[in-house]
Write a protein that holds these residues in place. Structure first.
Motif, PDB file in Angstrom:
ATOM      1  N   LYS A  21      10.533   5.565   0.936  1.00 61.80           N
ATOM      2  CA  LYS A  21      11.478   5.399   2.040  1.00 61.80           C
ATOM      3  C   LYS A  21      11.075   6.246   3.243  1.00 61.80           C
ATOM      4  O   LYS A  21      11.145   5.793   4.382  1.00 61.80           O
ATOM      5  N   GLN A  22      10.640   7.463   2.984  1.00 64.27           N
ATOM      6  CA  GLN A  22      10.231   8.351   4.076  1.00 64.27           C
ATOM      7  C   GLN A  22       8.974   7.828   4.766  1.00 64.27           C
ATOM      8  O   GLN A  22       8.876   7.854   5.990  1.00 64.27           O
ATOM      9  N   MET A  23       8.013   7.346   3.978  1.00 65.19           N
ATOM     10  CA  MET A  23       6.780   6.800   4.562  1.00 65.19           C
ATOM     11  C   MET A  23       7.067   5.563   5.411  1.00 65.19           C
ATOM     12  O   MET A  23       6.508   5.409   6.505  1.00 65.19           O
ATOM     13  N   LEU A  24       7.945   4.677   4.923  1.00 70.36           N
ATOM     14  CA  LEU A  24       8.285   3.486   5.699  1.00 70.36           C
ATOM     15  C   LEU A  24       9.017   3.858   6.982  1.00 70.36           C
ATOM     16  O   LEU A  24       8.782   3.251   8.037  1.00 70.36           O
ATOM     17  N   ALA A  25       9.894   4.856   6.919  1.00 73.18           N
ATOM     18  CA  ALA A  25      10.593   5.308   8.117  1.00 73.18           C
ATOM     19  C   ALA A  25       9.613   5.877   9.137  1.00 73.18           C
ATOM     20  O   ALA A  25       9.729   5.614  10.346  1.00 73.18           O
ATOM     21  N   MET A  26       8.626   6.632   8.659  1.00 73.98           N
ATOM     22  CA  MET A  26       7.626   7.201   9.572  1.00 73.98           C
ATOM     23  C   MET A  26       6.769   6.098  10.194  1.00 73.98           C
ATOM     24  O   MET A  26       6.404   6.179  11.374  1.00 73.98           O
TER      25      MET A  26
ATOM     26  N   LYS B 122       0.834  -1.205   0.000  1.00 71.61           N
ATOM     27  CA  LYS B 122       0.000   0.000   0.000  1.00 71.61           C
ATOM     28  C   LYS B 122       0.869   1.256   0.000  1.00 71.61           C
ATOM     29  O   LYS B 122       0.553   2.241  -0.655  1.00 71.61           O
ATOM     30  N   THR B 123       1.966   1.204   0.747  1.00 76.86           N
ATOM     31  CA  THR B 123       2.886   2.340   0.800  1.00 76.86           C
ATOM     32  C   THR B 123       3.535   2.560  -0.562  1.00 76.86           C
ATOM     33  O   THR B 123       3.645   3.695  -1.036  1.00 76.86           O
ATOM     34  N   THR B 124       3.928   1.482  -1.210  1.00 75.81           N
ATOM     35  CA  THR B 124       4.529   1.572  -2.545  1.00 75.81           C
ATOM     36  C   THR B 124       3.542   2.173  -3.533  1.00 75.81           C
ATOM     37  O   THR B 124       3.886   3.072  -4.307  1.00 75.81           O
ATOM     38  N   LYS B 125       2.299   1.693  -3.508  1.00 77.61           N
ATOM     39  CA  LYS B 125       1.270   2.216  -4.411  1.00 77.61           C
ATOM     40  C   LYS B 125       1.013   3.696  -4.148  1.00 77.61           C
ATOM     41  O   LYS B 125       0.900   4.500  -5.075  1.00 77.61           O
ATOM     42  N   ALA B 126       0.936   4.071  -2.879  1.00 74.78           N
ATOM     43  CA  ALA B 126       0.703   5.476  -2.532  1.00 74.78           C
ATOM     44  C   ALA B 126       1.844   6.365  -3.027  1.00 74.78           C
ATOM     45  O   ALA B 126       1.607   7.458  -3.544  1.00 74.78           O
ATOM     46  N   ALA B 127       3.076   5.884  -2.899  1.00 74.46           N
ATOM     47  CA  ALA B 127       4.232   6.661  -3.357  1.00 74.46           C
ATOM     48  C   ALA B 127       4.210   6.826  -4.871  1.00 74.46           C
ATOM     49  O   ALA B 127       4.460   7.923  -5.389  1.00 74.46           O
ATOM     50  N   HIS B 128       3.876   5.771  -5.592  1.00 71.01           N
ATOM     51  CA  HIS B 128       3.807   5.853  -7.054  1.00 71.01           C
ATOM     52  C   HIS B 128       2.647   6.742  -7.500  1.00 71.01           C
ATOM     53  O   HIS B 128       2.784   7.520  -8.456  1.00 71.01           O
ATOM     54  N   ASP B 129       1.511   6.631  -6.820  1.00 72.44           N
ATOM     55  CA  ASP B 129       0.364   7.491  -7.148  1.00 72.44           C
ATOM     56  C   ASP B 129       0.692   8.958  -6.894  1.00 72.44           C
ATOM     57  O   ASP B 129       0.300   9.837  -7.670  1.00 72.44           O
TER      58      ASP B 129
ATOM     59  N   VAL C  45      11.963   8.068  -3.001  1.00 70.47           N
ATOM     60  CA  VAL C  45      12.241   8.918  -1.842  1.00 70.47           C
ATOM     61  C   VAL C  45      11.024   8.964  -0.910  1.00 70.47           C
ATOM     62  O   VAL C  45      11.152   8.840   0.312  1.00 70.47           O
ATOM     63  N   ILE C  46       9.846   9.117  -1.503  1.00 73.09           N
ATOM     64  CA  ILE C  46       8.613   9.189  -0.706  1.00 73.09           C
ATOM     65  C   ILE C  46       8.359   7.868   0.005  1.00 73.09           C
ATOM     66  O   ILE C  46       8.007   7.848   1.189  1.00 73.09           O
TER      67      ILE C  46
ATOM     68  N   ALA D 203       0.929  11.348 -17.441  1.00 76.12           N
ATOM     69  CA  ALA D 203       1.666  11.384 -16.174  1.00 76.12           C
ATOM     70  C   ALA D 203       1.833   9.982 -15.602  1.00 76.12           C
ATOM     71  O   ALA D 203       2.920   9.619 -15.131  1.00 76.12           O
ATOM     72  N   HIS D 204       0.767   9.164 -15.628  1.00 81.70           N
ATOM     73  CA  HIS D 204       0.872   7.785 -15.127  1.00 81.70           C
ATOM     74  C   HIS D 204       1.854   6.981 -15.969  1.00 81.70           C
ATOM     75  O   HIS D 204       2.643   6.195 -15.435  1.00 81.70           O
ATOM     76  N   SER D 205       1.823   7.173 -17.273  1.00 81.29           N
ATOM     77  CA  SER D 205       2.748   6.468 -18.151  1.00 81.29           C
ATOM     78  C   SER D 205       4.189   6.883 -17.866  1.00 81.29           C
ATOM     79  O   SER D 205       5.094   6.027 -17.826  1.00 81.29           O
ATOM     80  N   MET D 206       4.416   8.170 -17.661  1.00 86.30           N
ATOM     81  CA  MET D 206       5.762   8.646 -17.333  1.00 86.30           C
ATOM     82  C   MET D 206       6.238   8.033 -16.022  1.00 86.30           C
ATOM     83  O   MET D 206       7.391   7.607 -15.904  1.00 86.30           O
ATOM     84  N   GLU D 207       5.357   7.987 -15.028  1.00 86.87           N
ATOM     85  CA  GLU D 207       5.731   7.438 -13.720  1.00 86.87           C
ATOM     86  C   GLU D 207       6.061   5.955 -13.838  1.00 86.87           C
ATOM     87  O   GLU D 207       7.038   5.473 -13.257  1.00 86.87           O
ATOM     88  N   GLN D 208       5.279   5.202 -14.610  1.00 84.65           N
ATOM     89  CA  GLN D 208       5.512   3.767 -14.768  1.00 84.65           C
ATOM     90  C   GLN D 208       6.808   3.477 -15.517  1.00 84.65           C
ATOM     91  O   GLN D 208       7.378   2.401 -15.372  1.00 84.65           O
ATOM     92  N   ASN D 209       7.274   4.431 -16.298  1.00 82.87           N
ATOM     93  CA  ASN D 209       8.507   4.247 -17.067  1.00 82.87           C
ATOM     94  C   ASN D 209       9.701   4.955 -16.444  1.00 82.87           C
ATOM     95  O   ASN D 209      10.613   5.368 -17.138  1.00 82.87           O
ATOM     96  N   GLY D 210       9.678   5.104 -15.139  1.00 84.88           N
ATOM     97  CA  GLY D 210      10.833   5.656 -14.437  1.00 84.88           C
ATOM     98  C   GLY D 210      10.555   6.964 -13.729  1.00 84.88           C
ATOM     99  O   GLY D 210      11.185   7.278 -12.738  1.00 84.88           O
ATOM    100  N   GLY D 211       9.629   7.744 -14.243  1.00 85.94           N
ATOM    101  CA  GLY D 211       9.246   8.988 -13.587  1.00 85.94           C
ATOM    102  C   GLY D 211      10.404   9.936 -13.378  1.00 85.94           C
ATOM    103  O   GLY D 211      11.331   9.999 -14.179  1.00 85.94           O
ATOM    104  N   ILE D 212      10.342  10.641 -12.275  1.00 87.03           N
ATOM    105  CA  ILE D 212      11.394  11.603 -11.937  1.00 87.03           C
ATOM    106  C   ILE D 212      12.131  11.202 -10.665  1.00 87.03           C
ATOM    107  O   ILE D 212      12.893  11.973 -10.112  1.00 87.03           O
TER     108      ILE D 212
END
Length: 99
Positions: free
Chosen positions: A90-95, A24-31, A87-88, A73-82
């Motif tokens: 890792k931060q969410m998992l740390a929190m 869920k955290t991974t999906k939220a970060a990608h979204d 980063v998000i 935007a979704h296509s760009m994110e699925q192909n590597g994004g920015i």
């Protein structure tokens, strides 16, 4: 019935729940990254004026253009994004570990 009987004890998540939480955290970060890319692309598509063009899509184009930008935007994110989702995440998992 007492008020204390209505409170359920806090349980630590099992291994399967931890994996689900990570998914869920991974999906939220990608979204979130896709949404951020979408916000960056919107102004670019708003400045495109082909109202005098032969290929003007009229009101239909105006209605569907935000959906097109969202899919780009979704296509760009699925192909590597920015690189924002890693980063998000890792931060969410740390929190979550601190809580």
């Amino acid at each position: 019935m007492t008020g204390a009987s209505l409170i359920t004890p806090v349980q630590t998540p099992s291994v399967g729940a931890s994996s689900t939480l990570e998914q869920k955290t991974t999906k939220a970060a990608h979204d979130f990254e896709a949404m951020a890319i979408n916000q960056m692309l919107q102004p670019m598509f708003e400045t495109d004026d082909n109202s005098g063009s032969m290929f003007n899509g009229g009101i239909g184009e105006k209605q569907f253009k935000p959906m097109l930008v969202e899919q780009i935007a979704h296509s760009m994110e699925q192909n590597g994004g920015i690189g924002l989702s890693d980063v998000i995440q890792k931060q969410m998992l740390a929190m979550q570990e601190q809580a």
